[in-house]
Design a protein around this motif. Structure first.
Motif, PDB file in Angstrom:
ATOM      1  N   LYS A 185       0.839  -1.200   0.000  1.00 48.25           N
ATOM      2  CA  LYS A 185       0.000   0.000   0.000  1.00 48.25           C
ATOM      3  C   LYS A 185       0.872   1.247   0.000  1.00 48.25           C
ATOM      4  N   THR A 186       0.440   2.258  -0.759  1.00 49.01           N
ATOM      5  CA  THR A 186       1.150   3.541  -0.784  1.00 49.01           C
ATOM      6  C   THR A 186       0.151   4.668  -0.575  1.00 49.01           C
ATOM      7  N   LEU A 187       0.410   5.515   0.419  1.00 45.33           N
ATOM      8  CA  LEU A 187      -0.443   6.688   0.660  1.00 45.33           C
ATOM      9  C   LEU A 187       0.099   7.846  -0.167  1.00 45.33           C
ATOM     10  N   VAL A 200      -0.656   6.490  16.829  1.00 50.93           N
ATOM     11  CA  VAL A 200      -1.313   6.754  18.120  1.00 50.93           C
ATOM     12  C   VAL A 200      -2.586   5.909  18.219  1.00 50.93           C
ATOM     13  N   SER A 201      -3.293   6.032  19.357  1.00 50.43           N
ATOM     14  CA  SER A 201      -4.552   5.328  19.607  1.00 50.43           C
ATOM     15  C   SER A 201      -4.428   3.831  19.371  1.00 50.43           C
ATOM     16  N   GLU A 202      -3.441   3.234  20.035  1.00 45.73           N
ATOM     17  CA  GLU A 202      -3.178   1.791  19.938  1.00 45.73           C
ATOM     18  C   GLU A 202      -2.993   1.348  18.497  1.00 45.73           C
ATOM     19  N   GLU A 203      -2.229   2.134  17.739  1.00 43.90           N
ATOM     20  CA  GLU A 203      -1.872   1.864  16.340  1.00 43.90           C
ATOM     21  C   GLU A 203      -3.080   1.839  15.412  1.00 43.90           C
ATOM     22  N   LYS A 204      -4.137   2.571  15.780  1.00 44.97           N
ATOM     23  CA  LYS A 204      -5.310   2.670  14.901  1.00 44.97           C
ATOM     24  C   LYS A 204      -5.360   4.016  14.187  1.00 44.97           C
ATOM     25  N   ARG A 205      -4.371   4.848  14.487  1.00 47.21           N
ATOM     26  CA  ARG A 205      -4.294   6.148  13.820  1.00 47.21           C
ATOM     27  C   ARG A 205      -2.862   6.451  13.428  1.00 47.21           C
ATOM     28  N   LEU A 206      -2.703   7.034  12.263  1.00 47.43           N
ATOM     29  CA  LEU A 206      -1.389   7.468  11.781  1.00 47.43           C
ATOM     30  C   LEU A 206      -1.430   8.980  11.597  1.00 47.43           C
ATOM     31  N   ILE A 207      -0.438   9.675  12.157  1.00 46.76           N
ATOM     32  CA  ILE A 207      -0.361  11.136  12.004  1.00 46.76           C
ATOM     33  C   ILE A 207       0.901  11.463  11.228  1.00 46.76           C
ATOM     34  N   THR A 208       0.757  12.241  10.169  1.00 40.98           N
ATOM     35  CA  THR A 208       1.917  12.584   9.333  1.00 40.98           C
ATOM     36  C   THR A 208       2.124  14.087   9.316  1.00 40.98           C
ATOM     37  N   GLY A 209       3.396  14.485   9.287  1.00 42.62           N
ATOM     38  CA  GLY A 209       3.759  15.901   9.229  1.00 42.62           C
ATOM     39  C   GLY A 209       4.473  16.199   7.933  1.00 42.62           C
ATOM     40  N   ARG A 216      -1.694  15.717   9.207  1.00 41.97           N
ATOM     41  CA  ARG A 216      -2.777  14.901   8.639  1.00 41.97           C
ATOM     42  C   ARG A 216      -2.999  13.649   9.484  1.00 41.97           C
ATOM     43  N   VAL A 217      -4.253  13.335   9.737  1.00 38.69           N
ATOM     44  CA  VAL A 217      -4.616  12.182  10.573  1.00 38.69           C
ATOM     45  C   VAL A 217      -5.310  11.138   9.701  1.00 38.69           C
ATOM     46  N   TRP A 218      -4.817   9.890   9.784  1.00 39.09           N
ATOM     47  CA  TRP A 218      -5.354   8.783   8.984  1.00 39.09           C
ATOM     48  C   TRP A 218      -5.859   7.694   9.925  1.00 39.09           C
ATOM     49  N   ASP A 219      -7.046   7.179   9.616  1.00 40.28           N
ATOM     50  CA  ASP A 219      -7.586   6.046  10.370  1.00 40.28           C
ATOM     51  C   ASP A 219      -7.082   4.754   9.756  1.00 40.28           C
ATOM     52  N   ILE A 220      -6.614   3.837  10.604  1.00 41.27           N
ATOM     53  CA  ILE A 220      -6.106   2.548  10.127  1.00 41.27           C
ATOM     54  C   ILE A 220      -7.102   1.472  10.535  1.00 41.27           C
ATOM     55  N   VAL A 265      -4.551  -3.811   5.366  1.00 40.91           N
ATOM     56  CA  VAL A 265      -4.823  -2.524   6.030  1.00 40.91           C
ATOM     57  C   VAL A 265      -5.639  -1.622   5.126  1.00 40.91           C
ATOM     58  N   LYS A 266      -6.600  -0.927   5.718  1.00 48.85           N
ATOM     59  CA  LYS A 266      -7.296   0.134   4.995  1.00 48.85           C
ATOM     60  C   LYS A 266      -6.973   1.436   5.698  1.00 48.85           C
ATOM     61  N   CYS A 267      -6.595   2.428   4.933  1.00 42.95           N
ATOM     62  CA  CYS A 267      -6.146   3.698   5.507  1.00 42.95           C
ATOM     63  C   CYS A 267      -6.956   4.831   4.895  1.00 42.95           C
ATOM     64  N   SER A 268      -7.668   5.595   5.721  1.00 45.91           N
ATOM     65  CA  SER A 268      -8.472   6.692   5.182  1.00 45.91           C
ATOM     66  C   SER A 268      -8.219   7.953   5.988  1.00 45.91           C
TER      67      SER A 268
END
Length: 938
Positions: A185-187, A200-209, A216-220, A265-268
């Motif tokens: 997968k590529t974002l 963060v959030s027990e590896e259910k969220r990805l935050i990128t700078g 930007r906040v991504w739900d995993i 993984v689904k990332c939105s």
């Protein structure tokens, strides 16, 4: 044969003046079981561990030559992984301070390091765009992941899944499945470079700078393999992250049908958090618990955010629903509960901003169980600051706990001087003057000053004079550390200062085209009866150009003045009449010095050349191409015609002015060298650089032979060229996403040569043994067999045992690369020997690893060689049986250890409950006693 001139070697003695280099990252480490007190920081090629409470250096992890670019402590806190500018990684033991493991795989600087949650694997990202996963326990590389098109900025392991997330300057965030070693997968939601990311959030969220002010906040959402819908596992196949609605089975099936590429993984994207900083993110990180998120840009502000846990989100949501219901009742409306949701800003809310005293380069943070957050900041100006933040407070305010500054200057050191007794060293920068003890390297005095450009110790070593950029001369008293006098000496910068040989005065040269002569005098202050030292202006020499450097001849008859018109003018001191003009440099002469006997003058220029002139007629004896950039400083060694030069190419070189030969290069600085100073006895050299470090070099008693020095230089150049060569191609390997972890280095070539030599020795000895048997048979009696001296040195071992010894000595991290360049002619013998060793049960794990690698890279040649068919068949049988035995032993040991663990835990639980019961009984007794006392009072 003529006599050769003997030189003595100068060796690096110490690095000081650097608190922390701004290039690498900072890391909190646990020393002596205490986490959060000690901090590891890069310091040029070394790593310093500072005690933030005491402000002392407690450990130095010594590097080799390359500058440190990245740090990462292991999860158990016992080891520290250090990445370097040349792409190598070393793992240090924090208890002993020694580097146990070295990994060589990257071709450029290591930019990111991360351990998995158990500490068994280490992943590294580099400027060469590759990501490499290393096995720390086996001390070897596992595989290389290729896919990014620019430098890697961050790498993250996922704890629960065997997945890896990487970000790069190519604007991409890639997800890698480590089981199959490919990117699944590529974002692509970023328009500019991704500079940092955190889970963060027990590896259910990805935050990128990125390069803007958005985080930007991504739900995993983790997708399991598609199974039978009736199975309970399938029904739980998607975990919903906080704030996202659950989807029905129908929706899920449709989604799987519509987007078959969604795997694992689904990332939105769910939204953005706005930063206050307008520039790019430099560092984005969380603490170990994942509750605190912090980031900073290229300024001096650290922004701290708090990430709510699922329980906290639920509580907040319930409160919000209650509020909404109350409001609906008041308005006599019925609102559905589903419309009440928490916004992203409520789930990840800003705590506070911490403003540091200078630009932040890196940070690390740790949250204590009591709720206090400790933050360590590495600043650009050679400072480490630590802050405490009470998270349980209503309005959390950051309090600065400590600041480590004493060990160095805030800006580059521009001038150095040695005291006449060789003990004290003066260094001066844009904001302060420091006096250092040469033997202990401790700073003994710090005095505030203006931007210093030149300096000297007054005879007697009790005062120092500083020449500044604003044209002032500042006189300091060392005993009290106070500024005694300031004189406006020049209208422009004071570029140079030189003490007269009779030690009664000095001369200064400035940007106002003047050379001024000064004398020392004792004056009386109005408020003090005692006399103090002062400076008196005596004469001035007006010139047509800015003065860059001034020097006295030792007999005090001549004065050399370097001008901005690229010439050096020589004047008589008594009459100030012109004597000689030395011209020939293409750019201005920045530094010069006159030899002790007054016969030679050496000049160093911005045109990278050093010219040696005779002072009698002003003739140029020789022009030497000295450095690859401007020559910044030049000084003769006392009582000799040897001199040192310092250049902007980060090198210090020693030259012979009689033979016009380059003697030695002192390498150590990583950036421009601004100045150096030689001790009056010539035993010590101290240098200052743009990398904030001061380095001390000491003259040893070891003689230096020029021919040997040239040979060593050629060898070093050859080793460098080997590392830059094309990497060998693995047969059958496609140019895909994965590759071998290691790279070809001089160490791997040496290891290959040792294996080849061992096999050749084995062949020779076997041939000799055959001959010996034939001789014994012909003679009809036993003839003594001559033992090879190498085998005798190893304790009269057999040739095959010697090959195994050599093989065991190859570093685990270099094994594959060593076998890769081994010619195939040696492989058949090696396979036969492997068969012999495995049958005996020797080093089964190591030999199986080497065997499988050889079969992989030489598969075609091995299978087409009929001579090796029986060997391979035998290997197949012995290998499988021996590996099974090793596995059984490991299984037995694991079961035994788990049993012991259970026994210890059960024992501890009994003890724990016994302690709790005792405490409860004691509390009960105290309560009864208190009640009795109350009753008695009543």
């Amino acid at each position: 044969m003529g006599l050769t001139r003997q030189y003595l070697r100068y060796e690096p003695s110490a690095v000081f003046g650097v608190v922390a280099s701004a290039r690498g990252s900072v890391a909190l480490v646990g020393l002596r079981g205490e986490r959060g007190r000690c901090v590891a920081v890069p310091a040029c090629e070394h790593v310093f561990v500072w005690d933030t409470r005491k402000g002392e250096k407690v450990l130095i992890l010594k590097g080799l030559k390359q500058e440190v670019s990245c740090l990462r402590p292991s999860p158990d806190g016992l080891h520290l992984a250090v990445g370097y500018e040349d792409g190598s990684i070393r793992i240090f033991n924090l208890l002993s301070g020694e580097a146990n493991v070295t990994f060589n795989g990257h071709k450029a600087a290591v930019t990111a390091l991360q351990y998995d949650h158990l500490g068994g694997r280490l992943v590294s990202g580099s400027k060469d765009t590759d990501v490499i996963v290393w096995d720390v326990i086996n001390e070897s590389g596992l595989y290389r992941l290729k896919g990014h098109k620019d430098a890697i900025t961050q790498v993250l392991f996922l704890k629960e899944k065997n997945l890896l997330v990487t970000s790069g300057k190519d604007t991409l965030v890639k997800w890698w499945d480590l089981d199959t070693q490919h990117c699944f997968k590529t974002l692509v939601g970023h328009r500019t470079e991704v500079w940092g990311m955190s889970l963060v959030s027990e590896e259910k969220r990805l935050i990128t700078g990125s390069a803007d002010s958005e985080l930007r906040v991504w739900d995993i959402t983790y997708i399991q393999e598609v199974k039978d819908p009736d199975e309970p596992e399938y029904k739980k196949s998607k975990e919903s992250s906080p704030g996202v609605e659950e989807k029905t089975d129908e929706d899920e099936t449709l989604e799987l049908d519509e987007s078959p590429e969604e795997r694992l993984v689904k990332c939105s994207k769910v939204g953005s958090i706005m930063r206050e900083g307008r520039d790019r993110v430099v560092t984005l990180a969380t603490d170990q618990t994942g509750k605190i998120l912090a980031c900073h840009g290229t300024d001096s502000v650290l922004e701290v955010f708090s990430v709510l846990s699922e329980e906290e989100i639920q509580k907040k949501l319930e409160k919000k629903i209650k509020k909404a219901k109350k409001k609906a009742k008041q308005n006599s409306e019925e609102e559905p509960e589903k419309s009440v949701e928490l916004s992203l800003q409520e789930e990840i809310h800003r705590v506070t901003n911490i403003r540091a005293s200078s630009k932040i380069k890196s940070f690390d943070l740790i949250l204590s169980p009591k709720g206090e957050l400790k933050i360590i900041l590495l600043l650009q100006n050679n400072v480490i600051e630590s802050y405490n933040l009470n998270m349980s407070a209503q309005v959390p305010q950051a309090v600065r706990a400590s600041k480590i500054t004493i060990g160095g200057h805030r800006s580059d050191v521009r001038t150095l001087a040695f005291s006449s007794d060789n003990i004290a060293i003066l260094s001066a920068a844009a904001e302060s003057v420091k006096i250092w003890n040469r033997s202990t390297l401790q700073c003994i005095r710090t005095m505030d000053c203006e931007y210093a450009l030149c300096s000297l110790f007054v005879p007697g070593d009790r005062q120092v004079i500083i020449g500044t950029k604003t044209g002032k001369l500042q006189l300091y008293d060392l005993a009290s550390g106070s500024l005694m006098e300031t004189l406006n000496a020049h209208d422009g910068a004071v570029w140079s200062i030189a003490l007269s040989p009779d030690q009664r005065g000095f001369v200064t040269g400035g940007a106002d085209k003047c050379v001024k002569f000064w004398e020392f005098e004792l004056v009386k202050d109005d408020n003090s009866a005692q006399k103090r030292l002062s400076m008196k202006h005596v004469r001035v020499l007006q010139l047509d150009e800015d003065v860059l450097c001034v020097r006295y001849s030792p007999n005090q008859k001549l004065l050399a003045v370097s001008l901005l018109d690229c010439t050096v003018k020589i004047f008589y001191i008594d009459t100030l009449k012109f004597f000689l003009s030395l011209y020939g440099h293409k750019l201005p002469v920045l530094c010069m010095d006159i030899s002790y006997d007054g016969t030679l003058i050496a000049t160093g220029s911005a045109d990278r050349n050093v010219k040696i002139w005779g002072l009698d007629f002003g003739d140029c004896h020789r022009s030497l191409f000295a450095h690859d950039d401007s020559v910044m400083y030049l000084q003769f060694v006392a009582k000799s015609h040897l001199f040192f030069t310092a250049g902007k190419d980060s090198k210090i070189k020693q030259w012979d002015a009689d033979k016009f030969e380059h003697i030695q290069t002192l390498e150590g600085h990583h950036q421009e060298v601004w100045c150096l100073a030689l001790s009056p006895n010539g035993d010590y050299v101290v240098s200052a650089s743009h990398d904030k470090s001061l380095r001390l070099w000491e003259r040893t008693r070891e003689p230096l032979i020029l021919e040997e020095e040239r040979e060593m230089q050629q060898e070093a150049e050859y080793e460098e060229s080997v590392a830059k060569e094309e990497q060998p191609v693995v047969a059958g390997e496609t140019q895909g996403e994965t590759g071998l972890a290691g790279k070809k280095t001089i160490e791997t070539i040496k290891a290959t040569e040792q294996i080849m030599e061992a096999i050749e020795l084995y062949r020779e000895e076997m041939a000799k043994l055959k001959e010996h048997k034939a001789i014994c048979k012909a003679a009809g009696k036993e003839v003594p067999f001559p033992v090879n001296p190498i085998l005798r040195a190893y304790g009269n071992i057999t040739p095959s045992a010697y090959v195994l010894e050599v093989f065991k000595k190859v570093k685990s991290s270099e094994l594959e690369e060593s076998l890769l360049v081994l010619p195939f002619s040696y492989v058949p013998d090696l396979l036969r020997l492997f068969n012999e060793y495995i049958q005996l049960g020797l080093e089964v794990e190591l030999l199986c690893r080497a065997l499988l690698f050889l079969l992989k890279i030489h598969f075609g040649q091995i299978t087409s060689n009929h001579m090796l068919v029986t060997v391979i068949e035998n290997l197949k049988k012995t290998t499988i049986s021996r590996v099974r035995e090793v596995r059984d032993v490991l299984g037995f040991n694991m079961a035994g250890l788990q049993y012991l663990k259970r026994e210890i835990e059960a024992k501890d639980e009994v003890t724990f409950f016994a302690d709790a019961t005792d405490r409860f009984e004691e509390k009960k007794r105290k309560r009864k006693k208190k009640e009795k006392m109350v009753l008695a009072v009543l």
